[in-house]
Design a protein around this motif. Structure first.
Motif, PDB file in Angstrom:
ATOM      1  N   GLU A   1      -4.223  29.047   7.532  1.00  0.00           N
ATOM      2  CA  GLU A   1      -4.556  29.825   8.723  1.00  0.00           C
ATOM      3  C   GLU A   1      -4.925  28.915   9.887  1.00  0.00           C
ATOM      4  O   GLU A   1      -4.655  29.227  11.046  1.00  0.00           O
ATOM      5  CB  GLU A   1      -5.717  30.789   8.414  1.00  0.00           C
ATOM      6  CG  GLU A   1      -5.383  31.843   7.371  1.00  0.00           C
ATOM      7  CD  GLU A   1      -4.178  32.674   7.776  1.00  0.00           C
ATOM      8  OE1 GLU A   1      -4.140  33.162   8.922  1.00  0.00           O
ATOM      9  OE2 GLU A   1      -3.257  32.832   6.933  1.00  0.00           O
TER      10      GLU A   1
ATOM     11  N   ARG B   1      -1.810  27.691  11.553  1.00  0.00           N
ATOM     12  CA  ARG B   1      -1.199  28.758  12.356  1.00  0.00           C
ATOM     13  C   ARG B   1      -2.015  29.076  13.601  1.00  0.00           C
ATOM     14  O   ARG B   1      -1.508  29.705  14.540  1.00  0.00           O
ATOM     15  CB  ARG B   1      -1.086  30.038  11.516  1.00  0.00           C
ATOM     16  CG  ARG B   1      -0.111  29.943  10.357  1.00  0.00           C
ATOM     17  CD  ARG B   1      -0.153  31.256   9.579  1.00  0.00           C
ATOM     18  NE  ARG B   1       0.733  31.228   8.420  1.00  0.00           N
ATOM     19  CZ  ARG B   1       0.789  32.202   7.524  1.00  0.00           C
ATOM     20  NH1 ARG B   1       0.003  33.262   7.657  1.00  0.00           N
ATOM     21  NH2 ARG B   1       1.621  32.116   6.504  1.00  0.00           N
TER      22      ARG B   1
ATOM     23  N   SER C   1      -4.508  31.118  13.450  1.00  0.00           N
ATOM     24  CA  SER C   1      -4.861  32.538  13.300  1.00  0.00           C
ATOM     25  C   SER C   1      -6.351  32.696  13.047  1.00  0.00           C
ATOM     26  O   SER C   1      -7.014  31.797  12.527  1.00  0.00           O
ATOM     27  CB  SER C   1      -4.084  33.149  12.128  1.00  0.00           C
ATOM     28  OG  SER C   1      -2.702  32.904  12.253  1.00  0.00           O
TER      29      SER C   1
END
Length: 922
Positions: free
Chosen positions: A306, A309, A311
């Protein structure tokens, strides 16, 4: 495991010193009376132990140890040990009691073998000093670093008996206001750590104690800080967290590790602490770490993915006020650039959410961030702030020319050489160890007799140099002492030069010292004069300070108080607020505090100038570790260099010229690796005066340092003479070099060493007039010749060959070494255990060429000679061919193999094994 007989159990209780002999007799009688009617067939020893625990005679942990037959683990000096707990991810902590005061304490031992490494021990001392300096009531108290009977441990507040949020395992949410107030207190404590130049690094629910999720404690939560966070040696803070075994030791704490640390492997930063506190707030509001995936490795993989990314790791909290949700988003952003840069910014933001006033004005002044020394030694980078002036850049020409060596090697080489030459040259001895007839008797504080001085000519003259009898210990200084003043000194300075150039240049010897410094010193002086816009002879006071930045690179600041300037100063009391760039300097700034007609000028790198311009003309305070030197620092001395020996030997070594490299280890040997601060000073008039002041380490005593300095400094001339007699000296300067031992012998004869106050040791001596430039010239010539021809003489070569014989035989035995991924350090340890010979890595040598001991690689070698396997390991670890080698050294009556670099080994004059002689040093 065999059951301990009951009679032996009582004997062990007596040996343990937990009870007196009379108490044991009474307790044993009471136990027998209680068990008189019992016909139990159970283990009688276990029954006795359980009974003692129920009667609160011993603790459960003490009882378990006694039943194992252990009777010697219950005391550390005056501390009685009551319980032992493992900490996550590493280390142990004892719950104890200080018997004289009955105060409950926690004791964290640091006797692991890795604590013997210089960078580990220095990091421990630095962390203890920082933790002891904190004042926030939310932080656990760390009091002292102690050493008793071979045990080294940290004494701190006993808080581990309180339940942590993680141990409570509650699933109910905290009320929003209570949670935010708790995090405000936590953040305020962490902000103080950040202001003191450190990081917490282990924030999680496990280190938040004294609070309940249902009914927050009336006393408020407490945050465990070093060393109770589970990393007393700092090894996990520097670990890249690539090994599944290491990650597993973090358990649920891995949920609070910032994504950038798991992705890059770099050590923790203040921004990472902000992330940890954001996760802690989220956990309190939700009731559990929502990103926990059932195991540390799975959670680690999720956070990394994550994080790459960019995110968010979780959805918005249902029912959470928008302002608090926004605060969480800022604190827990996977991109560290979107977070608050440190806890100081974060605590003000949290205070604003609660409509409190800003907290940052209450915090101590900002100090330079100090990265983990273990990470620096291993080559781990530290993420620097990327804001404006603080952006790191390559060293420019000014940076290099004003580096530590330019001043030390040029002007203070005389001091450094005098006090450390004996250890330096002992490595290159090839002649007889026979003591010279002129060597001095090892007496202390006895005025030298005229007979002892007879026949020793004053340097440059034909008269004998004799000092009048003086019963003072040490010698009285050459001038009336005056207070040494520091102004415009950056906080966190690690090395400081204070000089009086105008007075120094009035001395004929001082002028010759400057000439002896050669072209390098001449260029440095011209550069310095251009920076301060004044001739060196017109500078009344010069102050130069160094410290390490976030990347371990030195930062400089200069203050000069000038003669012949400032005729208008008395009428100008306004402080200038404008700093202008210095031309052709690569970004340096110049500031005239009282205008260009004022006597003061400050020149500094941009990272330091803002803080300097916020100061006044009042006296600056020395860094905490150097303050004990204050009473003995003399403002009348012409040259004084003070600071951290560790900084000079480690962070400063990358700037030193090659010829002075052999002096670094001896400096550390003479002062000791744990010496927190030292100062050397010179004064030149009709005599030459040298003084060395050293602060005894936190663990140790002034008496021990006194003996160490006295024993070492009194061998200077003997060791120097042994080196010179075994060398074929160059025609140029041969006579000067040959006279060096005699000059040093004079200083050695008049050397006095004594203890000043509680923790200071002062060593001082007098030499004849004109001695300083003679020592500088002779030492420079000898060091240059050692560098150019480090190994000479058939005796040295034969000695090295003999030393290698048994080690070479052991390296020929076949071995099998197979692993998927391990570090250089681990691979060497495995090979060392397999072949039965000590193999060590000189971490400082590898660090100087950018090689880390923690780099990982795989190996699959079966039934090959240990020597071949060793060379394969070295090839996998070096960055260019021929960079890493091994050499043989004496280890008591045995031999050991030492991993170093080709360049450093040749500079030290070590015998290079034949297999490496065809590979040139890079």
């Amino acid at each position: 495991m065999p059951v301990l007989p009951l009679d032996v159990f009582w004997e062990k209780l007596a040996e343990s010193r937990l009870l007196s002999a009379d108490q044991i007799s009474d307790v044993r009688a009471a136990y027998l009376a209680a068990m008189k009617d019992s016909n139990s067939q159970e283990n009688q020893t276990a029954l006795a132990a359980q009974w003692l625990v129920r009667q609160r005679v011993v603790t459960l942990w003490q009882a378990k140890e006694l039943t194992k037959g252990n009777a010697s683990n219950f005391f550390m000096g005056d501390y009685r040990l009551l319980d032992k707990r493992e900490m996550s991810p590493g280390g142990v902590v004892y719950q104890g009691r200080h018997e004289p005061t009955k105060q409950a304490v926690s004791l964290v031992p640091i006797d692991d073998s890795s604590s013997q490494r210089v960078e580990v021990w220095t990091e421990v001392v630095r962390q203890v000093e920082r933790a002891a300096e904190t004042t926030s009531p939310v932080l656990s108290r760390t009091w002292a670093l102690e050493s008793i009977g071979g045990n080294r441990f940290i004494v701190c507040e006993e808080l581990l008996s309180q339940v942590s949020v993680a141990e409570a395992s509650q699933t109910r949410r905290w009320p929003v206001v209570e949670a935010v107030k708790a995090i405000l207190l936590v953040c305020r404590g962490v902000a103080e750590i950040h202001r003191l130049g450190g990081v917490h690094g282990m924030i999680s629910t496990s280190v938040l104690v004294g609070a309940s999720t249902e009914t927050p404690s009336q006393k408020g939560p407490r945050l465990l800080q070093y060393p109770l966070t589970g990393d007393p040696l700092g090894v996990f803070a520097a670990d890249p967290l690539r090994s599944p075994q290491v990650v597993a030791r973090f358990a649920e704490k891995i949920c609070f590790v910032p994504p950038e640390r798991l992705i890059s492997g770099k050590p923790g930063t203040p921004t990472g602490d902000v992330y940890g506190m954001g996760c802690l707030l989220h956990t309190l509001l939700v009731g559990r770490p929502v990103i926990w995936k059932g195991s540390p490795s799975a959670t680690c993989a999720f956070i990394r993915e994550e994080g790459r990314r960019g995110s968010s790791l979780w959805a918005a909290i249902e029912g959470c006020p928008a302002e608090i949700q926004k605060l969480l988003d800022y604190m827990t952003a996977t991109d560290p650039r979107r977070r608050y840069c440190d806890a100081v910014e974060a605590v003000d933001a949290i205070a604003a959410c609660l409509q409190y006033s800003a907290i940052s004005p209450e915090l101590p002044p900002q100090r330079t961030f100090q990265p983990s020394l273990l990470a620096v030694a291993a080559g781990g980078g530290v993420e620097a702030k990327a804001s404006g002036r603080r952006k790191a850049g390559k060293p420019n020409q000014v940076f290099r020319m004003l580096a530590v060596p330019s001043i030390i090697a040029g002007v203070l080489l005389a001091v450094v050489t005098t006090f450390s030459m004996w250890r330096t040259f002992s490595r290159f001895e090839v002649g007889s160890e026979k003591e010279s007839q002129g060597s001095v008797e090892k007496e202390r504080a006895v005025p030298p007799s005229s007979e002892a001085s007879a026949g020793i000519n004053q340097v440059g003259k034909g008269n004998a140099f004799v000092l009048d009898s003086d019963d003072s210990l040490p010698w009285m200084p050459p001038t009336e002492p005056s207070h040494l003043v520091f102004r415009y000194l950056p906080s966190g300075s690690q090395l400081i030069l204070s000089a009086r150039p105008a007075d120094f240049m009035k001395s004929k010897d001082g002028q010759l010292v400057l000439k002896a410094g050669g072209e390098q010193l001449k260029e440095m002086i011209l550069l310095l004069e251009s920076l301060v816009q004044c001739s060196l002879s017109d500078i009344e006071t010069l102050q130069v300070s160094w410290q390490a930045d976030e990347n371990g690179l030195p930062l400089f600041a200069i203050w000069a108080h000038r003669h012949g300037v400032g005729t208008q100063e008395s009428g100008n009391n306004e402080v200038s607020s404008v700093a202008v760039p210095v031309e052709d300097s690569g970004g340096w700034l110049r500031w005239y505090p009282r205008g260009e007609n004022g006597r003061d000028v400050v020149v500094a790198m941009p990272q330091l100038m803002d803080a300097l311009m916020a100061t006044t003309n009042e006296e600056s305070e020395l860094p905490r570790s150097m303050r004990p030197l204050g009473p003995v620092l003399d403002g009348s001395r012409q040259l004084t260099l003070l600071g951290s020996p560790h900084f000079l030997v480690h962070d400063g070594r990358v700037l030193l010229p090659p010829a002075t490299m052999p002096l670094l280890d001896p400096i550390e040997d003479v002062l000791g690796a744990d010496c927190p601060a030292a100062a050397v000073s010179i004064h030149l008039d009709d005599r030459t005066y040298f003084e060395l002041d050293a602060v005894s380490p936190a663990v140790g005593s002034a008496r021990g340092l006194d003996r160490q300095l006295d024993g070492g400094l009194r061998q200077v001339s003997e060791k120097t003479e042994a080196v010179i007699s075994g060398r074929d000296l160059d025609m140029y300067g041969r006579r000067l070099v040959m006279r060096l031992p005699e000059v040093l012998r004079i200083g050695q004869r008049y050397l006095r060493v004594g203890i000043e106050g509680r923790d200071l040791v002062v060593a001082n001596t007098y030499l004849p007039e004109m001695a300083a430039h003679n020592i500088v010239l002779a030492a420079s010539l000898l060091l240059d010749q050692i560098q150019a021809n480090p190994v000479s003489g058939q005796m040295e070569e034969e000695k090295s060959v003999d030393l290698q014989q048994s080690a070479v035989i052991k390296l020929q035995q076949p071995v099998t070494l197979v692993f998927d991924s391990d570090s250089l350090e681990t691979a060497i340890e495995m090979l060392s255990e397999t072949v039965g010979i000590t193999i060590e890595i000189v971490g400082k040598d590898l660090e100087s060429e950018g090689i880390t001991k923690n780099q990982s690689f795989g190996l699959s070698e079966r039934e090959r000679s240990a020597e071949e396997v060793l060379r394969i390991i070295l090839r996998k670890s070096e960055s260019k061919p021929g960079q890493l080698i091994y050499v043989f050294r004496k280890d008591g009556d045995d031999e050991k193999i030492v991993i170093t670099t080709n360049t450093n080994a040749r500079q030290r004059g070590e015998e290079i094994p034949e297999v490496f002689r065809t590979v040139p040093a890079q």
